[in-house]
Write a protein that holds these residues in place. Structure first.
Motif, PDB file in Angstrom:
ATOM      1  N   UNK A 222       0.903  -1.216  -0.040  1.00 43.20           N
ATOM      2  CA  UNK A 222       0.014  -0.014  -0.121  1.00 43.20           C
ATOM      3  C   UNK A 222       1.018   1.326   0.179  1.00 43.20           C
ATOM      4  N   UNK A 223       2.195   1.089   0.261  1.00 40.41           N
ATOM      5  CA  UNK A 223       2.999   2.396   0.212  1.00 40.41           C
ATOM      6  C   UNK A 223       3.554   2.771  -1.108  1.00 40.41           C
ATOM      7  N   UNK A 224       3.159   1.911  -2.189  1.00 44.00           N
ATOM      8  CA  UNK A 224       3.385   2.286  -3.512  1.00 44.00           C
ATOM      9  C   UNK A 224       4.500   1.361  -4.332  1.00 44.00           C
ATOM     10  N   UNK A 225       4.810   1.678  -5.337  1.00 43.54           N
ATOM     11  CA  UNK A 225       5.404   0.929  -6.257  1.00 43.54           C
ATOM     12  C   UNK A 225       7.094   0.538  -5.561  1.00 43.54           C
ATOM     13  N   UNK A 226       7.192  -0.681  -6.349  1.00 46.73           N
ATOM     14  CA  UNK A 226       8.664  -1.168  -5.950  1.00 46.73           C
ATOM     15  C   UNK A 226       9.226  -1.846  -7.194  1.00 46.73           C
ATOM     16  N   UNK A 227      10.520  -1.508  -7.356  1.00 43.84           N
ATOM     17  CA  UNK A 227      11.134  -2.126  -8.519  1.00 43.84           C
ATOM     18  C   UNK A 227      12.426  -2.360  -8.125  1.00 43.84           C
ATOM     19  N   UNK A 228      12.796  -3.705  -8.533  1.00 44.51           N
ATOM     20  CA  UNK A 228      14.076  -4.443  -7.989  1.00 44.51           C
ATOM     21  C   UNK A 228      14.688  -5.053  -9.514  1.00 44.51           C
ATOM     22  N   UNK A 229      16.302  -4.549  -9.518  1.00 38.32           N
ATOM     23  CA  UNK A 229      16.836  -5.014 -10.843  1.00 38.32           C
ATOM     24  C   UNK A 229      17.988  -5.669 -10.490  1.00 38.32           C
ATOM     25  N   UNK A 230      18.269  -6.992 -10.861  1.00 38.54           N
ATOM     26  CA  UNK A 230      19.779  -7.612 -10.328  1.00 38.54           C
ATOM     27  C   UNK A 230      20.463  -8.025 -11.746  1.00 38.54           C
ATOM     28  N   UNK A 231      21.836  -7.922 -11.308  1.00 35.80           N
ATOM     29  CA  UNK A 231      22.578  -7.699 -12.551  1.00 35.80           C
ATOM     30  C   UNK A 231      23.865  -8.949 -12.698  1.00 35.80           C
ATOM     31  N   UNK A 232      24.304  -9.286 -13.908  1.00 38.07           N
ATOM     32  CA  UNK A 232      25.277 -10.471 -13.823  1.00 38.07           C
ATOM     33  C   UNK A 232      26.253 -10.543 -12.721  1.00 38.07           C
ATOM     34  N   UNK A 233      26.804  -9.377 -12.355  1.00 36.91           N
ATOM     35  CA  UNK A 233      27.803  -9.443 -11.351  1.00 36.91           C
ATOM     36  C   UNK A 233      27.544  -9.704  -9.971  1.00 36.91           C
ATOM     37  N   UNK A 234      26.100  -9.791  -9.782  1.00 36.40           N
ATOM     38  CA  UNK A 234      25.584 -10.301  -8.362  1.00 36.40           C
ATOM     39  C   UNK A 234      25.115  -8.650  -7.746  1.00 36.40           C
ATOM     40  N   UNK A 235      25.408  -7.815  -8.217  1.00 37.05           N
ATOM     41  CA  UNK A 235      24.903  -6.441  -7.737  1.00 37.05           C
ATOM     42  C   UNK A 235      23.431  -6.300  -8.008  1.00 37.05           C
ATOM     43  N   UNK A 236      22.675  -5.313  -7.265  1.00 41.23           N
ATOM     44  CA  UNK A 236      21.284  -4.979  -7.594  1.00 41.23           C
ATOM     45  C   UNK A 236      21.047  -3.321  -7.231  1.00 41.23           C
ATOM     46  N   UNK A 237      20.020  -3.094  -7.776  1.00 37.30           N
ATOM     47  CA  UNK A 237      19.443  -1.715  -7.402  1.00 37.30           C
ATOM     48  C   UNK A 237      17.900  -1.863  -7.347  1.00 37.30           C
ATOM     49  N   UNK A 238      17.346  -0.820  -6.457  1.00 40.14           N
ATOM     50  CA  UNK A 238      15.908  -1.201  -6.113  1.00 40.14           C
ATOM     51  C   UNK A 238      15.412   0.320  -5.692  1.00 40.14           C
ATOM     52  N   UNK A 239      14.192   0.420  -5.853  1.00 38.11           N
ATOM     53  CA  UNK A 239      13.501   1.585  -5.573  1.00 38.11           C
ATOM     54  C   UNK A 239      12.171   1.322  -5.175  1.00 38.11           C
ATOM     55  N   UNK A 240      11.638   2.010  -4.360  1.00 32.08           N
ATOM     56  CA  UNK A 240      10.210   1.997  -3.727  1.00 32.08           C
ATOM     57  C   UNK A 240       9.736   3.441  -3.543  1.00 32.08           C
ATOM     58  N   UNK A 241       8.134   3.840  -3.811  1.00 33.84           N
ATOM     59  CA  UNK A 241       7.856   5.055  -3.728  1.00 33.84           C
ATOM     60  C   UNK A 241       7.676   5.177  -2.060  1.00 33.84           C
ATOM     61  N   UNK A 242       7.615   4.068  -1.179  1.00 29.47           N
ATOM     62  CA  UNK A 242       7.265   4.300  -0.164  1.00 29.47           C
ATOM     63  C   UNK A 242       8.611   3.805   0.819  1.00 29.47           C
ATOM     64  N   UNK A 243       9.834   3.926   0.428  1.00 30.67           N
ATOM     65  CA  UNK A 243      10.820   3.727   1.208  1.00 30.67           C
ATOM     66  C   UNK A 243      12.160   4.211   0.764  1.00 30.67           C
ATOM     67  N   UNK A 244      13.036   4.789   1.717  1.00 31.97           N
ATOM     68  CA  UNK A 244      14.142   5.341   1.516  1.00 31.97           C
ATOM     69  C   UNK A 244      13.994   6.810   0.529  1.00 31.97           C
ATOM     70  N   UNK A 245      13.042   7.304   0.959  1.00 35.44           N
ATOM     71  CA  UNK A 245      12.669   8.748   0.118  1.00 35.44           C
ATOM     72  C   UNK A 245      12.371   8.436  -1.361  1.00 35.44           C
ATOM     73  N   UNK A 246      12.063   7.412  -1.713  1.00 30.95           N
ATOM     74  CA  UNK A 246      11.871   7.014  -3.220  1.00 30.95           C
ATOM     75  C   UNK A 246      13.276   6.988  -4.230  1.00 30.95           C
ATOM     76  N   UNK A 247      14.340   7.190  -3.356  1.00 34.88           N
ATOM     77  CA  UNK A 247      15.596   7.145  -4.144  1.00 34.88           C
ATOM     78  C   UNK A 247      16.063   5.689  -4.780  1.00 34.88           C
ATOM     79  N   UNK A 248      16.731   5.546  -5.694  1.00 35.87           N
ATOM     80  CA  UNK A 248      17.500   4.324  -6.130  1.00 35.87           C
ATOM     81  C   UNK A 248      18.436   3.848  -4.524  1.00 35.87           C
ATOM     82  N   UNK A 249      18.418   2.612  -4.453  1.00 36.58           N
ATOM     83  CA  UNK A 249      19.300   1.888  -3.458  1.00 36.58           C
ATOM     84  C   UNK A 249      20.277   1.011  -3.872  1.00 36.58           C
ATOM     85  N   UNK A 250      21.300   0.774  -3.499  1.00 35.40           N
ATOM     86  CA  UNK A 250      22.175  -0.330  -3.775  1.00 35.40           C
ATOM     87  C   UNK A 250      22.716  -1.120  -2.591  1.00 35.40           C
TER      88      UNK A 250
END
Length: 286
Positions: A222-250
């Motif tokens: 209910x807090x909003x959109x979530x997006x998670x992307x994972x990459x071949x080297x094992x790293x990832x980036x995520x973003x959510x409207x309702x977490x961490x001020x909506x900024x991309x996180x790693x």
């Protein structure tokens, strides 16, 4: 000049975004090089326009850095000016600035990801939208966008759909709210085509599509959109409207929070089989 070529030249969505400093610089440089080469061979703008099949006004716009040249324009200019492929080679740089900066950055990440997981709360996710649905969405926004801006954004959003054509194919999962599927943006035909497209995408071997029903008594999104992307080297980036001020996180600890939320949302949604059946049922209602 044929009507077909004129239509291509006048097509909206090829204007330079003034807020994209790098894009402005690239298109200005390409335009300057085109003008210098044309003048070096002693060809007037009017004669060059006739030779490439575009209006003289369009030539001035491109050479002045006011218009993004189409790939066909650069290929024709290369032949007419006997550039030996040097002008055609500019297509690669032009392609990088064809779409708005924010969309380019997102599309670049999507093109590199091996896993993409998205929960969309208010609308149909951009990767899943048909061009007609995207156009209706942008046209409904306030304050209104100009027709050129709408065309540019629709083209950019449609181009992101190339993620479904990648080889090897990435693993894609989507959770869509039922309300967004029921909203007939653009009219009934646009709505039907959008739902049919969802069924087509949802049946791909590398795609899991789920619907979050309105009658779900427990909902962790209910807090909003979530997006998670994972990459071949094992790293990832995520973003959510309702977490961490909506900024991309790693940060791994923050990513685990989003992964937990997304995993819970998927468990609360209809299963993939039930979701496709639900969309088919919606299509049969009207």
């Amino acid at each position: 000049m044929t009507d077909e070529v004129k239509g291509e030249a006048d097509e909206p969505g090829w204007e330079v975004d003034p807020d994209d400093e790098w894009g402005v610089a690239v298109i200005a440089t390409v335009g300057r090089q085109l003008k210098l080469r044309r003048e070096a061979v002693g060809m007037k703008a009017g004669d060059f326009a006739k030779a490439v099949g575009y209006g003289e006004d369009m030539v001035y716009k491109i050479e002045g850095g006011k218009r993004i040249p189409r790939p066909e324009y650069l290929d024709k200019a290369d032949r007419v000016l006997r550039a030996g492929g040097l002008i055609s080679a500019m297509k690669e740089d032009v392609a990088k600035v064809r779409y708005p900066k924010r969309v380019r950055e997102l599309a670049k990440l999507e093109a590199q990801a091996v896993e993409i997981g998205i929960y969309e709360s208010h609308s149909i996710n951009g990767l899943l939208q048909t061009p007609e649905h995207a156009r209706s969405l942008f046209q409904a926004m306030q304050p209104p966008y100009s027709p050129d801006e709408v065309a540019r954004m629709v083209a950019a959003r449609t181009a992101r759909g190339s993620v479904f054509e990648r080889s090897p194919a990435p693993a894609l999962s989507f959770v869509q709210e039922e309300a967004a599927l029921r909203r007939p943006l653009g009219g009934r035909m646009v709505w039907r085509h959008q739902l049919e497209h969802l069924l087509e995408v949802g049946r791909l071997h590398n795609v899991v599509l789920q619907v979050m029903p309105l009658d779900c008594e427990t909902h962790s999104g209910l807090v909003g959109r979530i997006e998670l992307l994972k990459f071949p080297d094992g790293t990832a980036v995520g973003r959510s409207d309702g977490a961490f001020n909506g900024r991309p996180i790693t940060d791994p600890r923050q990513l685990r929070v989003l992964e937990l939320r997304y995993g819970t949302i998927r468990a609360q949604a209809l299963s993939p089989r039930e979701s496709l059946a639900f969309i088919e049922h919606l299509l049969g209602e009207k």
